[in-house]
Design an enzyme around this catalytic site. Structure first.
Site, PDB file in Angstrom:
ATOM      1  N   ASP A 292       6.329   5.368  -0.955  1.00  0.00           N
ATOM      2  CA  ASP A 292       6.990   5.096   0.312  1.00  0.00           C
ATOM      3  C   ASP A 292       7.358   6.412   1.003  1.00  0.00           C
ATOM      4  O   ASP A 292       7.757   7.375   0.357  1.00  0.00           O
ATOM      5  CB  ASP A 292       8.249   4.262   0.061  1.00  0.00           C
ATOM      6  CG  ASP A 292       8.860   3.731   1.332  1.00  0.00           C
ATOM      7  OD1 ASP A 292       8.193   2.946   2.021  1.00  0.00           O
ATOM      8  OD2 ASP A 292      10.006   4.105   1.645  1.00  0.00           O
ATOM      9  N   GLU A 339       1.969   5.616   1.944  1.00  0.00           N
ATOM     10  CA  GLU A 339       2.611   4.907   3.052  1.00  0.00           C
ATOM     11  C   GLU A 339       2.823   5.939   4.155  1.00  0.00           C
ATOM     12  O   GLU A 339       3.773   6.727   4.112  1.00  0.00           O
ATOM     13  CB  GLU A 339       3.928   4.281   2.591  1.00  0.00           C
ATOM     14  CG  GLU A 339       4.579   3.377   3.633  1.00  0.00           C
ATOM     15  CD  GLU A 339       5.475   4.129   4.603  1.00  0.00           C
ATOM     16  OE1 GLU A 339       5.043   4.310   5.772  1.00  0.00           O
ATOM     17  OE2 GLU A 339       6.569   4.531   4.213  1.00  0.00           O
ATOM     18  N   ASP A 392       9.007  -4.566   5.843  1.00  0.00           N
ATOM     19  CA  ASP A 392       9.901  -4.082   6.892  1.00  0.00           C
ATOM     20  C   ASP A 392       9.609  -4.698   8.263  1.00  0.00           C
ATOM     21  O   ASP A 392      10.321  -4.409   9.227  1.00  0.00           O
ATOM     22  CB  ASP A 392       9.784  -2.552   7.021  1.00  0.00           C
ATOM     23  CG  ASP A 392      10.538  -1.813   5.926  1.00  0.00           C
ATOM     24  OD1 ASP A 392      11.512  -2.362   5.395  1.00  0.00           O
ATOM     25  OD2 ASP A 392      10.142  -0.670   5.604  1.00  0.00           O
TER      26      ASP A 392
END
Length: 502
Positions: A292, A339, A392
């Protein structure tokens, strides 16, 4: 580094917490095995989950008390009962209402049940002793024991413990060894015993598990407490600067995450050992690792500690490809997804290309009528990972439902054109049809891996959304009512075969 070569396949994003059962939150129990069976019937090759860690502030899996821990909430209580650690009555008492995860009620109830199970557990058993002797969770168990006894956070611990004075800690560990220290070790022992069993089952079905590790760790964590020299902290172990991002899609004042910033110079001097061990642990735990906020390895956004918003930070150079070059020499092939969403510049693109890691494409943002939109299928290359949306984002249906009629017409026309480009025809006249067509379009891209959140497979609206960034409550609560049906599996299998991902 060479480009990563993953097998072309379809993936489903569904966190363990979202699985159904009688105990308030998904677990590593029989429902996880049933979900793996559903994936296998659907010809899905990848199961993506969020970080499996013990959650902290805001119940977020991206704010953990230990970045290598397993979440005690995911321990299968029925497995503990089978071991004789819980009675039928205690198991029944642990049941909670169906529906969204109630973390407050869960905290009050679950640890009491787990302590009951621990009270009957043999801490002198050879497997447990061997697990404890490895020392992997020593800092975690000590830190959690200190928090249990003294409350508060890392910042408020008594000085001798806050600064890890050896004699004081040894005395504390001896005093709390059986009651507290071994309890926290027990939780990790049970979690990883159950996780390894589940992962073996999933892999035997021909399915790979895609895990997730955040770039940053939480301040109130055993990670910072155990290795404070690796972070930008002052003499009293308070953060000098914290992480976040500037103004973006989700917030006009940026996102102020509050995580402490790494001291990359000291990490470099150590040969990046802490990060090497973290990556090694993740690759042992999962088949593929999504990192991430990958852009933070190129440049990261640094905000003065105590700032009310993320508006007045600065960009600072990170370790770039050097960290991954060292990791590859030490560990071999790195099965990593980058990501790379958010504020992306040439440096991030160069880093991604140098590492060879596939980046991410979010398809729901493609169909705004702009023929040069980078997320359109004609611009998506093989060494990428396509999502309808992530944890998200809105759900696909929720995203479409938020459009007015004019916006929807543009979206639907652009989506139909993309499907024609891929060689498919799929109805998109209604909003629900368009949400399903978006899933088909994601499967039809050139990306090696294409992921669809389980909410989009079931065509659920934003009432089933997982997370809204920059909000501190009401997130991570979505749960399935039941394992998806055979009809859902058959429909998904048909689309997966049609798009060459079986």
């Amino acid at each position: 580094m060479k480009k990563q070569a993953f097998e072309r396949g379809a993936g489903i994003l569904c966190h363990i917490s979202s699985l159904p059962n009688k105990y308030g939150i998904g677990s590593l129990g029989k429902e996880a095995y049933s979900f793996a069976d559903f994936l296998a019937k659907s010809k899905v090759k990848y199961w993506q989950i969020l970080p499996l860690v013990q959650t902290g502030y805001g119940d977020s899996p991206y704010q953990s008390v230990c970045c290598r821990s397993g979440n005690p909430y995911f321990i299968d209580l029925e497995d503990l009962a089978t071991q004789g650690l819980l009675t039928k009555e205690e198991l029944a008492a642990a049941e909670m209402p169906a529906g969204r995860v109630d973390y407050g009620a869960l905290y009050q109830k679950r640890y009491q049940t787990l302590r009951t199970a621990f009270s009957r557990f043999n801490i002198k058993g050879s497997d447990f002793v061997r697990f404890e002797k490895k020392g992997e969770f020593e800092d975690y168990a000590l830190f959690m024991s200190l928090k249990q006894v003294y409350g508060g956070t890392l910042a408020t611990l008594p000085k001798e413990y806050k600064f890890k004075e050896e004699k004081a800690l040894q005395a504390f560990k001896l005093q709390m060894y059986e009651k507290e220290y071994c309890f926290w070790i027990f939780l990790q022992y049970e979690f990883f015993r159950q996780w390894n069993k589940l992962k073996s089952y999933v892999n035997a079905k021909g399915i790979k598990i895609v895990g997730d590790i955040p770039l940053y760790v939480a301040y109130d964590s055993s990670d910072v407490w155990g290795k404070p020299e690796l972070f930008e902290l002052d003499e009293d172990l308070n953060p000098v600067s914290v992480a976040g991002v500037p103004l973006d899609y989700f917030s006009q004042t940026g996102q102020l995450w509050g995580n402490p910033i790494y001291d990359w110079q000291k990490l470099k001097q150590s040969g990046y050992e802490w990060w090497i061990q973290r990556i090694k642990g993740a690759l042992n735990m999962y088949d593929v690792v999504r990192i991430d906020h990958f852009r933070g390895f190129d440049r990261y956004y640094k905000i003065p500690a105590g700032a009310p918003t993320a508006e007045h930070g600065e960009w600072v150079d990170g370790p770039s490809a050097e960290l991954f070059e060292v990791a590859k020499k030490r560990l071999g092939r790195l099965n990593v997804i980058a990501e790379d969403l958010g504020v992306i510049d040439d440096g991030v693109i160069a880093l991604r290309e140098k590492t060879g890691f596939p980046g991410m494409k979010i398809l729901m943002f493609a169909f705004d009528g702009n023929n040069k939109n980078e997320y359109l299928p004609q611009y998506i290359k093989e060494n990428t990972v396509t999502y309808t949306g992530t944890h998200d984002n809105d759900t696909a249906l929720g995203f479409i439902n938020n459009m007015d009629d004019v916006q929807f017409e543009v979206f639907a026309n652009s989506l139909r054109a993309a499907l024609r480009y891929e060689g498919y025809r799929y109805p998109a006249a209604t909003r629900e049809q368009a949400a399903r067509a978006l899933c088909m379009c994601a499967l039809g891209t050139k990306s090696q891996m294409s992921f669809i959140p389980i909410q989009d497979i079931l065509c659920l609206d934003n009432g089933s959304r997982m997370n809204v960034p920059s909000t501190a409550s009401g997130n991570w609560q979505f749960r399935l009512k039941e394992i998806p049906s055979a009809d859902v599996a058959a429909r998904l299998k048909k689309d997966i075969i049609k798009t060459g991902r079986a």
